[in-house]
Design an enzyme around this catalytic site. Sequence first.
Site, PDB file in Angstrom:
ATOM      1  N   SER A 176     -18.381  20.163  49.381  1.00  0.00           N
ATOM      2  CA  SER A 176     -17.866  21.359  48.614  1.00  0.00           C
ATOM      3  C   SER A 176     -17.590  20.801  47.207  1.00  0.00           C
ATOM      4  CB  SER A 176     -16.464  21.580  49.220  1.00  0.00           C
ATOM      5  OG  SER A 176     -15.711  22.516  48.276  1.00  0.00           O
ATOM      6  N   LYS A 177     -17.609  21.679  46.293  1.00  0.00           N
ATOM      7  CA  LYS A 177     -17.534  21.369  44.778  1.00  0.00           C
ATOM      8  C   LYS A 177     -16.169  21.064  44.508  1.00  0.00           C
ATOM      9  CE  LYS A 177     -21.137  24.271  42.758  1.00  0.00           C
ATOM     10  NZ  LYS A 177     -21.299  25.641  41.608  1.00  0.00           N
ATOM     11  N   ARG A 178     -15.340  21.386  45.387  1.00  0.00           N
ATOM     12  CA  ARG A 178     -13.853  20.962  45.228  1.00  0.00           C
ATOM     13  C   ARG A 178     -13.749  19.794  46.073  1.00  0.00           C
ATOM     14  NH1 ARG A 178     -14.179  26.341  46.639  1.00  0.00           N
ATOM     15  NH2 ARG A 178     -13.911  25.958  48.805  1.00  0.00           N
TER      16      ARG A 178
END
Length: 544
Positions: A306-308
């Site tokens: 995930s980008k997060r």
Amino acid sequence: MNVISGSLRKTSLPVGLLSSLRTSSVGCVRFCCDKPSSGAGNPSVSGKASGSNEQEVRVRFAPSPTGHMHLGGLRTALYNYLYAKAHGGKFVLRIEDTDRERFVEGAAEKLYADLKWAGVEPDEDPYKGGPHGPYTQSQRYEIYKREVKKLMEDGRAYYCFCTERRLELLRKEALRLRQVPKYDNKCRHLTPGQIAERLARNDKFCIRFRLDSKGDEFNDLIFGKIVYFIAQQEGDPVIIKSDGYPTYHFANVVDDHYMKITHVLRGVEWQISTPKHIQLFHAFGWRPPQYAHLPLIMNPNGSKLSKRQGDVQLEHYRNNGVFPQALLNYITQSGGGFGRELLDIDAPQMSDLIRQFDLKKINAHSSRLNPELLKHFNRAEIRHKLQNDPEAAERIVREVTEMVRKEFSRDVKNLQLNPEHVRDVLGWSLPRIDSLQDLVKSKLSFLWVLPKSNNEQIVDSDVLAVLAKNLATEEDVPEFSKSELSRFIKAFAERNHLAFEKLMKALRSGLSGLQDGPSVPEMMEILGREKTVERIELAAGRQK
């Protein structure tokens, strides 16, 4: 053969397309055309199809500037780059900033900087330009405006006046009946008169693309033959939203054509959208590029990246001392694409990856990251630079020197930082560290800083002074190595009737001031004869 099911993701671009479409001739809109348009696109652009064999290989990496680049994005960029370079082609960076709600200021520039840091540098991009720009979607308004009019005129796109409330009711009814929620294509059947009446009332509308009802089939260069009945899974998709913003799918296809993209290598999550994209290509009369969908890279625990997720972002690796080439080698181990020959190379370089890359060897199933491999590749890359690249070796010496000065700034007077010592430390540390940052961790601080004063008398100071004198002479210790030092210290303890453990404790205190760390003979070996003797003499003097 694979059969896949569908979904629709919509993104947008801030352009005023609908005002021009509202005034278009309604009489030109047809609704019963099954044949794709024969239009060749922009007259100013070559009419060759996107996938023409006459063209050079052209691939693109098309990220959205909505956050940091993570390993999945880097793998996609790398494989596109490798494919282009292996075939003498061009690697294009296109910024797809159509999702304005998720747009992050400065993210595009950061993505570009990440690619350059990783050595995956585009041939054409928004910053250096190129013959098929602009390379940022928000700057391509006129192109989208022109192309959507063509679809309207050819009957492959139509006005849709359905309200959000009606669409929501359709969705709820489908769920109640346990059916796939999809648009019922109601507005496909409006007459020109009905359309003119709604436009005259300034009713809100979007533009939808008319899907063919036949099954869609394409060859995925990784997954093989894919068959998908898109019209059974969803209604006619929106290509221009009611606020005038084009959707991702529309802009993506138009850009791939006019940038002459011949091969699309992207994540497998986009495989489900490919039949829709191919129908759009055919509606324009364009030949689609060839598609290859890369399998997912998973976290070690099997969850999706995930980008997060901070620990898979490129910035995380850069800040933790991971070398770019080591990171590239790491991600090549997840998903295949290379022959076994690559495994025989200790520290593969970009030229090795280009030479070995083969789409046919990419796995069609997802794979998990193995963090231990990253440590291995980073150690191998440090070793490669120190042993094979004199300029890189000098840069590493300077980098380590600055890291030490910064980390131990309070001990600047006691720092031992001559370049020869730094090189010796680097040579000794290669099998012991995972990154250069490990060299400034507390357990290795003795490498750089003289130990602080400790007045505790573990062993008589005169004994330490004698030991220092013995260590200083090659006659007593001809070889200043770990094994020879271990033998000598044991013999010294026996001759002087000392408890070996007590002597080792005193030496550890004098050499490092630490309770833990490498063994005493190992510390002596890396410090060298001169520094070892100096520290033991200082320890003896402090006890008097």
